[in-house]
Write a protein that holds these residues in place. Structure first.
Motif, PDB file in Angstrom:
ATOM      1  N   ALA A  49       0.827  -1.206   0.000  1.00  0.00           N
ATOM      2  CA  ALA A  49       0.000   0.000   0.000  1.00  0.00           C
ATOM      3  C   ALA A  49       0.860   1.254   0.000  1.00  0.00           C
ATOM      4  O   ALA A  49       0.558   2.228  -0.701  1.00  0.00           O
ATOM      5  CB  ALA A  49      -0.940  -0.007   1.202  1.00  0.00           C
ATOM      6  N   ALA A  50       1.930   1.259   0.781  1.00  0.00           N
ATOM      7  CA  ALA A  50       2.811   2.428   0.836  1.00  0.00           C
ATOM      8  C   ALA A  50       3.507   2.671  -0.496  1.00  0.00           C
ATOM      9  O   ALA A  50       3.588   3.813  -0.969  1.00  0.00           O
ATOM     10  CB  ALA A  50       3.840   2.249   1.943  1.00  0.00           C
ATOM     11  N   VAL A  51       3.979   1.604  -1.114  1.00  0.00           N
ATOM     12  CA  VAL A  51       4.663   1.753  -2.410  1.00  0.00           C
ATOM     13  C   VAL A  51       3.682   2.218  -3.476  1.00  0.00           C
ATOM     14  O   VAL A  51       3.988   3.132  -4.259  1.00  0.00           O
ATOM     15  CB  VAL A  51       5.344   0.428  -2.817  1.00  0.00           C
ATOM     16  CG1 VAL A  51       5.810   0.469  -4.262  1.00  0.00           C
ATOM     17  CG2 VAL A  51       6.514   0.145  -1.900  1.00  0.00           C
ATOM     18  N   LEU A  52       2.495   1.609  -3.526  1.00  0.00           N
ATOM     19  CA  LEU A  52       1.497   2.039  -4.510  1.00  0.00           C
ATOM     20  C   LEU A  52       1.106   3.495  -4.286  1.00  0.00           C
ATOM     21  O   LEU A  52       0.948   4.257  -5.247  1.00  0.00           O
ATOM     22  CB  LEU A  52       0.264   1.140  -4.433  1.00  0.00           C
ATOM     23  CG  LEU A  52       0.420  -0.261  -5.000  1.00  0.00           C
ATOM     24  CD1 LEU A  52      -0.793  -1.106  -4.646  1.00  0.00           C
ATOM     25  CD2 LEU A  52       0.608  -0.212  -6.497  1.00  0.00           C
ATOM     26  N   GLY A  53       0.947   3.894  -3.034  1.00  0.00           N
ATOM     27  CA  GLY A  53       0.606   5.282  -2.730  1.00  0.00           C
ATOM     28  C   GLY A  53       1.684   6.243  -3.192  1.00  0.00           C
ATOM     29  O   GLY A  53       1.398   7.292  -3.771  1.00  0.00           O
ATOM     30  N   ALA A  54       2.933   5.892  -2.931  1.00  0.00           N
ATOM     31  CA  ALA A  54       4.039   6.750  -3.356  1.00  0.00           C
ATOM     32  C   ALA A  54       4.110   6.851  -4.874  1.00  0.00           C
ATOM     33  O   ALA A  54       4.318   7.930  -5.428  1.00  0.00           O
ATOM     34  CB  ALA A  54       5.352   6.208  -2.800  1.00  0.00           C
ATOM     35  N   VAL A  55       3.914   5.734  -5.555  1.00  0.00           N
ATOM     36  CA  VAL A  55       3.962   5.741  -7.022  1.00  0.00           C
ATOM     37  C   VAL A  55       2.818   6.566  -7.595  1.00  0.00           C
ATOM     38  O   VAL A  55       3.028   7.425  -8.450  1.00  0.00           O
ATOM     39  CB  VAL A  55       3.936   4.293  -7.571  1.00  0.00           C
ATOM     40  CG1 VAL A  55       3.696   4.283  -9.063  1.00  0.00           C
ATOM     41  CG2 VAL A  55       5.231   3.586  -7.234  1.00  0.00           C
ATOM     42  N   PHE A  56       1.581   6.309  -7.123  1.00  0.00           N
ATOM     43  CA  PHE A  56       0.428   7.043  -7.643  1.00  0.00           C
ATOM     44  C   PHE A  56       0.554   8.535  -7.372  1.00  0.00           C
ATOM     45  O   PHE A  56       0.298   9.364  -8.245  1.00  0.00           O
ATOM     46  CB  PHE A  56      -0.869   6.530  -7.023  1.00  0.00           C
ATOM     47  CG  PHE A  56      -1.285   5.160  -7.492  1.00  0.00           C
ATOM     48  CD1 PHE A  56      -0.687   4.551  -8.574  1.00  0.00           C
ATOM     49  CD2 PHE A  56      -2.287   4.486  -6.846  1.00  0.00           C
ATOM     50  CE1 PHE A  56      -1.068   3.296  -9.001  1.00  0.00           C
ATOM     51  CE2 PHE A  56      -2.691   3.229  -7.263  1.00  0.00           C
ATOM     52  CZ  PHE A  56      -2.080   2.635  -8.336  1.00  0.00           C
ATOM     53  N   CYS A  57       0.944   8.884  -6.153  1.00  0.00           N
ATOM     54  CA  CYS A  57       1.046  10.298  -5.795  1.00  0.00           C
ATOM     55  C   CYS A  57       2.189  10.961  -6.574  1.00  0.00           C
ATOM     56  O   CYS A  57       2.053  12.089  -7.041  1.00  0.00           O
ATOM     57  CB  CYS A  57       1.267  10.420  -4.294  1.00  0.00           C
ATOM     58  SG  CYS A  57       0.739  11.986  -3.625  1.00  0.00           S
ATOM     59  N   GLY A  58       3.297  10.259  -6.708  1.00  0.00           N
ATOM     60  CA  GLY A  58       4.414  10.805  -7.476  1.00  0.00           C
ATOM     61  C   GLY A  58       4.054  11.033  -8.929  1.00  0.00           C
ATOM     62  O   GLY A  58       4.407  12.064  -9.516  1.00  0.00           O
ATOM     63  N   LEU A  59       3.334  10.087  -9.522  1.00  0.00           N
ATOM     64  CA  LEU A  59       2.904  10.269 -10.908  1.00  0.00           C
ATOM     65  C   LEU A  59       1.960  11.460 -11.039  1.00  0.00           C
ATOM     66  O   LEU A  59       2.062  12.229 -12.001  1.00  0.00           O
ATOM     67  CB  LEU A  59       2.219   9.002 -11.423  1.00  0.00           C
ATOM     68  CG  LEU A  59       3.126   7.813 -11.694  1.00  0.00           C
ATOM     69  CD1 LEU A  59       2.300   6.582 -12.031  1.00  0.00           C
ATOM     70  CD2 LEU A  59       4.085   8.129 -12.819  1.00  0.00           C
ATOM     71  N   ARG A  60       1.066  11.609 -10.075  1.00  0.00           N
ATOM     72  CA  ARG A  60       0.134  12.746 -10.123  1.00  0.00           C
ATOM     73  C   ARG A  60       0.890  14.069 -10.008  1.00  0.00           C
ATOM     74  O   ARG A  60       0.583  15.029 -10.703  1.00  0.00           O
ATOM     75  CB  ARG A  60      -0.910  12.611  -9.008  1.00  0.00           C
ATOM     76  CG  ARG A  60      -1.848  13.773  -8.920  1.00  0.00           C
ATOM     77  CD  ARG A  60      -2.649  13.924 -10.200  1.00  0.00           C
ATOM     78  NE  ARG A  60      -3.396  15.163 -10.156  1.00  0.00           N
ATOM     79  CZ  ARG A  60      -3.559  15.978 -11.169  1.00  0.00           C
ATOM     80  NH1 ARG A  60      -3.034  15.695 -12.335  1.00  0.00           N
ATOM     81  NH2 ARG A  60      -4.246  17.082 -11.046  1.00  0.00           N
ATOM     82  N   LEU A  61       1.873  14.105  -9.127  1.00  0.00           N
ATOM     83  CA  LEU A  61       2.661  15.329  -8.980  1.00  0.00           C
ATOM     84  C   LEU A  61       3.463  15.620 -10.245  1.00  0.00           C
ATOM     85  O   LEU A  61       3.615  16.771 -10.641  1.00  0.00           O
ATOM     86  CB  LEU A  61       3.559  15.235  -7.754  1.00  0.00           C
ATOM     87  CG  LEU A  61       2.831  15.235  -6.413  1.00  0.00           C
ATOM     88  CD1 LEU A  61       3.812  14.963  -5.281  1.00  0.00           C
ATOM     89  CD2 LEU A  61       2.093  16.530  -6.191  1.00  0.00           C
ATOM     90  N   LEU A  62       3.986  14.573 -10.877  1.00  0.00           N
ATOM     91  CA  LEU A  62       4.708  14.767 -12.132  1.00  0.00           C
ATOM     92  C   LEU A  62       3.773  15.293 -13.222  1.00  0.00           C
ATOM     93  O   LEU A  62       4.138  16.186 -13.992  1.00  0.00           O
ATOM     94  CB  LEU A  62       5.351  13.466 -12.599  1.00  0.00           C
ATOM     95  CG  LEU A  62       6.609  13.033 -11.848  1.00  0.00           C
ATOM     96  CD1 LEU A  62       7.035  11.649 -12.301  1.00  0.00           C
ATOM     97  CD2 LEU A  62       7.717  14.032 -12.092  1.00  0.00           C
ATOM     98  N   LEU A  63       2.584  14.747 -13.291  1.00  0.00           N
ATOM     99  CA  LEU A  63       1.614  15.220 -14.274  1.00  0.00           C
ATOM    100  C   LEU A  63       1.184  16.649 -13.986  1.00  0.00           C
ATOM    101  O   LEU A  63       0.970  17.431 -14.911  1.00  0.00           O
ATOM    102  CB  LEU A  63       0.387  14.295 -14.306  1.00  0.00           C
ATOM    103  CG  LEU A  63       0.641  12.903 -14.885  1.00  0.00           C
ATOM    104  CD1 LEU A  63      -0.595  12.040 -14.693  1.00  0.00           C
ATOM    105  CD2 LEU A  63       1.014  12.999 -16.348  1.00  0.00           C
ATOM    106  N   ALA A  64       1.064  17.002 -12.715  1.00  0.00           N
ATOM    107  CA  ALA A  64       0.686  18.373 -12.363  1.00  0.00           C
ATOM    108  C   ALA A  64       1.798  19.347 -12.739  1.00  0.00           C
ATOM    109  O   ALA A  64       1.520  20.464 -13.164  1.00  0.00           O
ATOM    110  CB  ALA A  64       0.390  18.468 -10.867  1.00  0.00           C
ATOM    111  N   GLY A  65       3.041  18.912 -12.614  1.00  0.00           N
ATOM    112  CA  GLY A  65       4.163  19.768 -12.990  1.00  0.00           C
ATOM    113  C   GLY A  65       4.260  19.965 -14.495  1.00  0.00           C
ATOM    114  O   GLY A  65       4.768  20.969 -14.969  1.00  0.00           O
TER     115      GLY A  65
END
Length: 67
Positions: A49-65
């Motif tokens: 769950a922690a790894v999936l959360g980090a990946v999903f959130c990181g991808l969202r932040l990259l897309l927002a950037g």
């Protein structure tokens, strides 16, 4: 709460559901299909769950950037 943070919270919730419910259910089904016993490993599920959360959130932040 900004749009990116709002999406990040939803993605973390999705990751928790996947990591704590879906991945263990698939692992249990696979073990049953193989005819092997399977016991829930909570620390491993929390790591999923922690790894999936980090990946999903990181991808969202990259897309927002990128916007």
């Amino acid at each position: 709460m900004g749009a990116t943070a709002h999406h990040c919270v939803w993605l973390l919730a999705l990751a928790a559901v996947l990591g704590l419910l879906v991945v263990p259910a698939l692992a249990g089904s696979w073990a049953a299909w193989q005819g092997q016993p399977w016991v829930m490993d909570w620390p491993q599920s929390l790591r999923h769950a922690a790894v999936l959360g980090a990946v999903f959130c990181g991808l969202r932040l990259l897309l927002a950037g990128a916007e």
